[in-house]
Design an enzyme around this catalytic site. Structure first.
Site, PDB file in Angstrom:
ATOM      1  CG  ASP A   1     -11.209  -2.230   0.853  1.00  0.00           C
ATOM      2  OD1 ASP A   1     -10.673  -1.818   1.885  1.00  0.00           O
ATOM      3  OD2 ASP A   1     -10.781  -1.985  -0.286  1.00  0.00           O
TER       4      ASP A   1
ATOM      5  CB  SER B   1      -3.335 -11.790 -16.726  1.00  0.00           C
ATOM      6  OG  SER B   1      -3.592 -12.512 -17.919  1.00  0.00           O
TER       7      SER B   1
ATOM      8  CG  ASP C   1     -17.138   4.131   3.421  1.00  0.00           C
ATOM      9  OD1 ASP C   1     -16.448   3.272   4.003  1.00  0.00           O
ATOM     10  OD2 ASP C   1     -18.162   4.627   3.906  1.00  0.00           O
TER      11      ASP C   1
ATOM     12  CG  ASP D   1      -6.391  -2.471  -2.573  1.00  0.00           C
ATOM     13  OD1 ASP D   1      -5.297  -2.215  -3.097  1.00  0.00           O
ATOM     14  OD2 ASP D   1      -6.807  -1.891  -1.558  1.00  0.00           O
TER      15      ASP D   1
ATOM     16  CE  LYS E   1      -4.603   3.525  -1.022  1.00  0.00           C
ATOM     17  NZ  LYS E   1      -5.574   3.325   0.084  1.00  0.00           N
TER      18      LYS E   1
ATOM     19  CB  CYS F   1      -0.957  -0.015   1.191  1.00  0.00           C
ATOM     20  SG  CYS F   1      -2.356  -1.140   0.941  1.00  0.00           S
TER      21      CYS F   1
END
Length: 340
Positions: free
Chosen positions: A85, A134, A44, A62, A15, A12
């Site tokens: 999530d 992919s 959210d 994600d 990001k 992460c």
């Protein structure tokens, strides 16, 4: 020889910064649909769309580059992170689709290990892997698009906290700092294994516990770090008071932060919300831990104080450091006050 070479910003930490993302999203027209119960209006964790009076779907996506060398473990972490999530919204996982970027010249056995690790986490979540997509790329990236379900009246928005709530954090902070130290060979095996254990643990189990109590708002702590995700929860109505002694974190992350084994993403988080935070006798390494981007981090829940201790005692039995880290009050000058 490493099976996966580290990317410049794995997990992460890859990001986009919250400030940059906020600017871009502000330019997108938000079309009103009465059945879109949760969109991207207040950052959210997932979208929620009502199908009937009793059923809504929860949808999220994600993916990111690797932050560990072992492709199987990377697959587990990436999947656990994407699945999180759904749990942060209070939902149940149903199906998942793989998202894969992979170099054509790389050994396909590595891809097989990544997908195996991801599939095992989907199965552990009680979901079904239903396919994926992919593309050939210069770097490895992997994640999931996940669909879950929830009753429309039981959604846990990230901004549902109330004055008087206590804040419950279900996993330790410091994962990004430990991974940064490990990238340059400075992390101990013990701290690295603690980070991996945290990142590969599904938030399913913590979500099942807190779902039994009077919980008003929830999010998962990921790339924007504890403080930025907390600020999203508070909105413009509330202020949080954080007790530093109750913050769970990987102990060695403190020393790594003292040596400046920190991430650019952590500094983006500081730049984005630092002006909204008051630190009272908080040492620099702990500031960094609070800004540190987490990969597959824990749930941060705003819960009725009468239920907080009971929920905490149950979550402690899961084996990861956790804590009641603060309280919610009426809006003050700053959004967050952290007391050492």
């Amino acid at each position: 020889m490493k099976e996966i070479e580290f990317c410049r910003g794995g997990g992460c930490t890859a990001k986009l910064g919250p400030a940059a993302l906020e600017r871009v999203l502000s330019k997108i027209e938000k079309r009103k649909n009465p059945d879109l119960l949760i969109g991207f209006d207040h950052a959210d964790d997932a979208a929620v769309f009502r199908l009937t009076d009793d059923l809504a779907v929860v949808q999220t996506l994600d993916f990111f580059p690797p932050m560990v060398e072992d492709p199987y473990v990377f697959g587990q972490i990436a999947a656990a992170n994407a699945l999180s999530d759904i749990y942060a919204m209070g939902g149940q996982v149903k199906t998942a689709l793989n998202i894969v970027c992979f170099p054509e010249k790389m050994d396909l056995n590595i891809l097989g290990k990544i997908l195996q690790g991801g599939n095992e986490k989907v199965e552990e979540a009680g979901g079904t892997l239903a396919g994926g997509h992919s593309i050939a790329d210069q770097e490895v990236k992997y994640g999931l698009s996940v669909m879950g379900t929830i009753h429309p009246d039981r959604i846990l928005p990230n901004n549902g906290c109330r004055e008087g709530d206590v804040l419950l954090l279900t996993k330790p902070l410091g994962v990004g700092i430990v991974c940064a130290a490990n990238r340059i060979g400075e992390a101990s095996n013990a701290s690295y294994q603690q980070a991996v254990s945290s990142m590969t643990t599904l938030n399913k189990y913590a979500a099942e516990i807190i779902g039994k109590y009077d919980i008003h708002g929830c999010t998962d702590v990921t790339g924007f770090g504890f403080l930025a995700h907390l600020c999203e929860m508070l909105g413009e109505r509330y202020t949080a008071y954080i007790d530093l002694e109750q913050i769970p974190y990987i102990p060695e992350a403190y020393g790594y932060a003292e040596e400046f084994y920190i991430t650019a993403a952590g500094q983006r988080n500081r730049n984005h919300v630092g002006e909204q935070v008051f630190f009272n006798q908080v040492p620099f390494p702990m500031e960094e831990i609070l800004f540190d981007p987490q990969t597959s981090g824990g749930l941060l829940a705003a819960i009725n104080p009468a239920d907080g201790i009971k929920a905490l005692e149950e979550i402690k039995k899961l084996g990861l450091p956790c804590g009641l880290v603060g309280t919610i009050g009426a809006r003050a000058e700053k959004k967050v006050y952290v007391y050492g």
